[in-house]
Design a protein around this motif. Structure first.
Motif, mmCIF file in Angstrom:
data_model
loop_
_atom_site.group_PDB
_atom_site.id
_atom_site.type_symbol
_atom_site.label_atom_id
_atom_site.label_comp_id
_atom_site.label_asym_id
_atom_site.label_seq_id
_atom_site.Cartn_x
_atom_site.Cartn_y
_atom_site.Cartn_z
ATOM 1 N N SER A 1 1.110 -1.458 -0.653
ATOM 2 C CA SER A 1 0.185 -0.128 -0.082
ATOM 3 C C SER A 1 1.261 1.093 0.010
ATOM 4 N N PRO A 2 0.693 2.012 -1.417
ATOM 5 C CA PRO A 2 1.691 3.390 -0.909
ATOM 6 C C PRO A 2 1.308 4.442 0.125
ATOM 7 N N THR A 3 0.003 4.323 1.148
ATOM 8 C CA THR A 3 -0.569 5.100 2.131
ATOM 9 C C THR A 3 -0.140 4.408 3.506
ATOM 10 N N SER A 4 0.615 3.655 3.862
ATOM 11 C CA SER A 4 1.033 3.160 5.118
ATOM 12 C C SER A 4 3.156 3.264 4.756
ATOM 13 N N SER A 5 3.207 3.612 5.712
ATOM 14 C CA SER A 5 4.494 4.202 5.816
ATOM 15 C C SER A 5 4.926 4.914 6.744
ATOM 16 N N ILE A 6 6.796 4.521 7.001
ATOM 17 C CA ILE A 6 6.666 5.319 8.563
ATOM 18 C C ILE A 6 7.645 6.743 8.224
ATOM 19 N N HIS A 7 7.357 7.676 9.093
ATOM 20 C CA HIS A 7 7.676 8.811 9.307
ATOM 21 C C HIS A 7 8.955 9.038 10.322
ATOM 22 N N VAL A 8 10.619 9.328 9.926
ATOM 23 C CA VAL A 8 11.419 8.437 10.817
ATOM 24 C C VAL A 8 12.386 10.340 11.248
ATOM 25 N N TYR A 9 11.979 10.864 12.031
ATOM 26 C CA TYR A 9 12.741 12.408 12.739
ATOM 27 C C TYR A 9 14.283 12.109 12.779
ATOM 28 N N THR A 10 14.948 12.794 12.963
ATOM 29 C CA THR A 10 16.261 12.697 14.035
ATOM 30 C C THR A 10 16.403 14.231 14.377
ATOM 31 N N GLN A 11 17.682 14.919 14.258
ATOM 32 C CA GLN A 11 18.359 15.740 14.234
ATOM 33 C C GLN A 11 18.591 16.496 13.154
ATOM 34 N N ARG A 12 18.984 17.283 12.736
ATOM 35 C CA ARG A 12 19.501 17.691 11.184
ATOM 36 C C ARG A 12 21.117 17.060 11.803
ATOM 37 N N GLY B 1 29.529 17.795 19.473
ATOM 38 C CA GLY B 1 29.860 16.467 20.584
ATOM 39 C C GLY B 1 31.240 17.630 20.319
ATOM 40 N N THR B 2 32.307 16.962 22.062
ATOM 41 C CA THR B 2 32.424 17.018 22.147
ATOM 42 C C THR B 2 33.671 15.857 22.755
ATOM 43 N N VAL B 3 34.803 16.276 21.630
ATOM 44 C CA VAL B 3 36.057 15.481 21.979
ATOM 45 C C VAL B 3 36.309 14.716 23.480
ATOM 46 N N GLY B 4 35.446 12.974 23.480
ATOM 47 C CA GLY B 4 35.961 12.597 25.343
ATOM 48 C C GLY B 4 34.607 12.461 25.631
ATOM 49 N N SER B 5 33.605 13.325 25.238
ATOM 50 C CA SER B 5 31.778 13.235 25.512
ATOM 51 C C SER B 5 31.602 12.391 25.577
ATOM 52 N N HIS B 6 29.791 12.692 25.298
ATOM 53 C CA HIS B 6 29.215 11.291 24.838
ATOM 54 C C HIS B 6 27.674 11.914 23.929
ATOM 55 N N VAL B 7 26.870 11.497 23.089
ATOM 56 C CA VAL B 7 25.786 12.282 22.606
ATOM 57 C C VAL B 7 25.381 11.710 22.591
ATOM 58 N N THR B 8 23.427 11.898 22.479
ATOM 59 C CA THR B 8 22.711 10.604 22.617
ATOM 60 C C THR B 8 22.552 11.054 20.846
ATOM 61 N N LEU B 9 21.911 10.458 19.582
ATOM 62 C CA LEU B 9 21.532 9.920 18.451
ATOM 63 C C LEU B 9 20.097 9.734 18.250
ATOM 64 N N SER B 10 19.468 11.138 18.675
ATOM 65 C CA SER B 10 18.228 10.522 18.192
ATOM 66 C C SER B 10 17.648 9.712 17.189
ATOM 67 N N CYS B 11 16.003 8.933 17.180
ATOM 68 C CA CYS B 11 15.703 8.568 15.515
ATOM 69 C C CYS B 11 13.863 8.579 16.670
ATOM 70 N N SER B 12 12.928 8.866 16.510
ATOM 71 C CA SER B 12 11.723 8.798 16.549
ATOM 72 C C SER B 12 11.267 8.070 15.202
ATOM 73 N N PHE B 13 9.852 7.902 15.290
ATOM 74 C CA PHE B 13 9.092 7.650 14.049
ATOM 75 C C PHE B 13 8.125 7.559 14.143
ATOM 76 N N TRP B 14 7.198 7.936 13.409
ATOM 77 C CA TRP B 14 5.808 7.821 13.601
ATOM 78 C C TRP B 14 4.898 6.902 11.874
ATOM 79 N N SER B 15 4.149 5.654 12.362
ATOM 80 C CA SER B 15 3.877 4.085 11.729
ATOM 81 C C SER B 15 2.211 4.959 11.429
ATOM 82 N N SER B 16 1.777 4.636 10.905
ATOM 83 C CA SER B 16 -0.029 4.596 10.565
ATOM 84 C C SER B 16 -0.557 3.460 10.840
ATOM 85 N N GLU B 17 0.001 2.446 10.952
ATOM 86 C CA GLU B 17 0.257 1.158 11.539
ATOM 87 C C GLU B 17 0.706 0.616 12.777
ATOM 88 N N TRP B 18 0.557 -0.495 13.513
ATOM 89 C CA TRP B 18 0.982 -0.811 14.641
ATOM 90 C C TRP B 18 1.955 -1.581 14.618
#
Length: 127
Positions: free
Chosen positions: A19-30, A34-51
Motif C-alpha cells: 500500500s502506498p499510503t502505509s509508511s513510517i516517518h522517521v525524525y532525527t536532528q539535522r 559533541g565534544t571529543v571525549g564526551s558522549h552524544v545521543t543520536l535521536s531517532c523517533s518515528f511515526w507509523s500509520s500502522e501498529w
C-alpha cells in the motif's frame, strides 16, 4: 584540547507492504555537536500509520566525513539490540531506544574526531 565534532543525522522513510499510503516517518536532528571525549545521543523517533509489529527493525549506518561508503553500526530486530562487532563504535555504543515508544535512539560514548560524518536511522515496520 577539546574539539567539537559535527555529527549529521538523516532519517530514512521506509515503505510498508504494497500500500502506498502505509509508511513510517522517521525524525532525527539535522545536526548534532559533541565534544571529543564526551558522549552524544543520536535521536531517532518515528511515526507509523500502522501498529508497531514485533518484526520492527531499526538500523543505524555511519558514513565517515569524506567517504562514499556507509557502514552498519547498530541493528535492532526481534526485540533485541545488536551492536555490530566491527568498526570503532562497537565498544562505545549504547541502545537507549524503545520501539514501543517509537524511539530508536542510540548513545555514542567517548567521541573521537573520526566520528565526524553522517549517521542514518532506518526503521522498517513490516505488516
Amino acid at each position: 584540547g577539546s574539539g567539537r565534532l559535527l555529527l549529521l543525522l538523516t532519517g530514512l522513510l521506509s515503505a510498508l507492504g504494497p500500500s502506498p499510503t502505509s509508511s513510517i516517518h522517521v525524525y532525527t536532528q539535522r545536526e548534532v555537536y559533541g565534544t571529543v571525549g564526551s558522549h552524544v545521543t543520536l535521536s531517532c523517533s518515528f511515526w507509523s500509520s500502522e501498529w508497531i509489529s514485533e518484526d520492527i527493525s531499526i538500523t543505524w549506518h555511519f558514513q565517515a566525513e569524506g567517504s562514499r561508503d556507509s557502514t552498519s553500526i547498530f541493528h535492532y530486530a526481534k526485540g533485541q539490540p545488536y551492536i555490530d562487532d566491527v568498526g570503532s563504535f562497537k565498544e562505545r555504543m549504547e541502545w537507549v531506544g524503545n520501539p514501543h515508544r517509537k524511539d530508536g535512539s542510540i548513545v555514542i560514548h567517548n567521541l573521537d574526531y573520526t566520528d565526524n560524518g553522517t549517521f542514518t536511522c532506518d526503521v522498517k515496520n513490516p505488516p
